[in-house]
Write an enzyme that holds these catalytic residues in place. Structure first.
Site, PDB file in Angstrom:
ATOM      1  N   LYS A  51      38.423 -32.019  39.019  1.00 26.97           N
ATOM      2  CA  LYS A  51      37.750 -33.166  39.668  1.00 26.97           C
ATOM      3  C   LYS A  51      36.911 -32.702  40.847  1.00 26.97           C
ATOM      4  CE  LYS A  51      41.929 -35.834  38.851  1.00 26.97           C
ATOM      5  NZ  LYS A  51      43.081 -36.353  39.606  1.00 26.97           N
ATOM      6  N   HIS A  59      46.467  -6.593  41.307  1.00 25.34           N
ATOM      7  CA  HIS A  59      47.582  -7.246  40.595  1.00 25.34           C
ATOM      8  C   HIS A  59      48.854  -6.550  41.096  1.00 25.34           C
ATOM      9  CE1 HIS A  59      49.866  -9.338  37.676  1.00 25.34           C
ATOM     10  NE2 HIS A  59      49.225  -9.020  36.566  1.00 25.34           N
ATOM     11  N   ARG A  77      52.950 -12.854  30.353  1.00 26.60           N
ATOM     12  CA  ARG A  77      54.003 -12.093  31.027  1.00 26.60           C
ATOM     13  C   ARG A  77      54.181 -12.453  32.502  1.00 26.60           C
ATOM     14  NH1 ARG A  77      52.406  -9.654  26.939  1.00 26.60           N
ATOM     15  NH2 ARG A  77      50.467 -10.519  27.672  1.00 26.60           N
ATOM     16  N   THR A  78      53.087 -12.490  33.230  1.00 25.53           N
ATOM     17  CA  THR A  78      53.226 -12.631  34.683  1.00 25.53           C
ATOM     18  C   THR A  78      53.851 -13.982  35.019  1.00 25.53           C
ATOM     19  OG1 THR A  78      51.252 -11.269  34.886  1.00 25.53           O
ATOM     20  CG2 THR A  78      51.980 -12.405  36.869  1.00 25.53           C
ATOM     21  N   ARG A  99      47.342 -16.917  40.338  1.00 21.88           N
ATOM     22  CA  ARG A  99      46.352 -16.088  39.615  1.00 21.88           C
ATOM     23  C   ARG A  99      45.028 -16.843  39.623  1.00 21.88           C
ATOM     24  NH1 ARG A  99      47.206 -13.186  33.865  1.00 21.88           N
ATOM     25  NH2 ARG A  99      48.279 -11.775  35.294  1.00 21.88           N
TER      26      ARG A  99
HETATM   27  N1   CP Z   1      50.178  -7.886  32.452  1.00 20.11           N
HETATM   28  C1   CP Z   1      49.750  -9.147  32.616  1.00 20.11           C
HETATM   29  O1   CP Z   1      49.238  -9.520  33.695  1.00 20.11           O
HETATM   30  O2   CP Z   1      49.938  -9.942  31.521  1.00 20.11           O
HETATM   31  P1   CP Z   1      49.593 -11.482  31.447  1.00 20.11           P
HETATM   32  O3   CP Z   1      48.085 -11.600  31.564  1.00 20.11           O
HETATM   33  O4   CP Z   1      50.118 -11.953  30.134  1.00 20.11           O
HETATM   34  O5   CP Z   1      50.248 -12.157  32.618  1.00 20.11           O
END
Ligand code: CP
Length: 304
Positions: free
Chosen positions: A80, A129, A51-52, A101
């Site tokens: 590496k 997040h 999603r993100t 991320r």
């Molecule tokens: N909600 C969320 O962070 O989903 P993903 O891990 O799929 O990005």
């Protein structure tokens, strides 16, 4: 609001949050614009995501910008031995904005300190997040008509779940009552409970997932047990199926109750909940596109 990184939800004041919610509404009404034409956005995902990453990339594409990046660190030069610092300094040469991320708590803050362009934290370890939090706030606002004076019940992995940590901090501006439902091993960390104490926010802790608590709630925020954060597989096995929401448990819930989940779900929400009008998690994920459009424009100093 000036151009800036979004590393923690505390980077936004209450006024910032309310202003972003208005902009998200505008993007929901008109998600296809060319206001990122000429901009390059880098998505650096050192951890898996559906999603993100895809909602950020959809948001850029719908606004006429371009995306570079990787969805698997194994295809980057980090394998590496390149440091995060060097990777970020390099990507700043290519992109106007970095979405990152990473599995380490604090990695996004560090990246924002070595980077000459804004950084948006797309999740750092079990820490924060914030773009998820903004879409959660928008989903709550849209379904409840307000963020003020709501009863929010958080269920599941409250120890490692970064989304509940960010959401707690954001909702602290709006006089909530929290119920924290978790097994002892996954309870809300002391830091966040102490924050509630300092801010005068009422919270209750439970180990039973009872209808009595569900029936008092405006928002039921379910979470997945974060398997990837456990160092011992046996510890995960003990708690992985601890709470499962089933449709019949919602029978006497408030009419305005909505069930949220940042997703992915494993088995903590039974499939029979999906058709209940109170299930809002797929719409919640859809709100991520408009939310991320607003956040990116703010980070880039683009007014809408
Ligand atoms: N909600 C969320 O962070 O989903 P993903 O891990 O799929 O990005």
């Amino acid at each position: 609001m000036k151009n800036k990184s979004l590393v923690s939800i505390t980077d936004y004041s209450k006024e910032d949050i309310l202003s972003v919610l208005k902009k998200i509404e505008q993007f929901e009404a008109n998600p296809n614009q060319r206001i990122l034409k000429g901009k390059v956005v880098a998505t650096l995902f050192f951890e898996p995501s559906t999603r993100t990453r895809l909602s950020f990339e959809t948001a850029v594409n719908r606004l006429g910008g371009r995306v570079i990046g990787f969805s698997d660190a194994a295809t980057s030069s980090s394998v590496k031995g390149e440091t995060l610092r060097d990777t970020i300094i390099m990507v700043c040469n290519y992109a106007d904005l970095i979405i990152m991320r990473h599995h380490l708590d604090g990695a996004a803050r560090y990246a924002s300190e070595v980077c000459s362009v804004p950084v948006i934290n797309a999740g750092d370890g079990s820490n924060q997040h914030p773009s998820q939090t903004m879409l959660d706030l928008y989903s709550i606002y849209k379904t409840q008509g307000t963020l003020e004076n709501l009863t929010i019940t958080m269920v599941g992995d409250l120890k490692y779940g970064r989304t509940v940590h960010s959401l707690l901090m954001a909702m602290s501006h709006f006089n909530p009552v929290f119920h924290f439902i978790a097994p002892k091993e996954l309870e809300m960390p002391f830091f966040y409970k102490e924050l509630c104490h300092k801010l005068g926010i009422t919270y209750y802790e439970h180990s039973d997932f009872s209808e009595e608590v569900i029936n008092q709630s405006d928002i039921l925020y379910m979470t997945r047990v974060q398997k990837e954060r456990f160092t011992d597989e046996m510890d995960y096995e003990k708690v992985k199926n601890v709470y499962i929401l089933r449709n019949k448990m919602l029978e006497n819930s408030k009419p305005n109750l909505r069930v949220l989940h940042p997703l992915p779900r494993v088995n903590e929400i039974a499939m029979d909940v999906d058709n209940n009008p109170k299930a809002y998690y797929f719409q919640q994920a859809k709100n991520g596109v408009y939310t991320r459009q607003a956040i990116m424009c703010l980070a880039l100093g683009i007014d809408i």
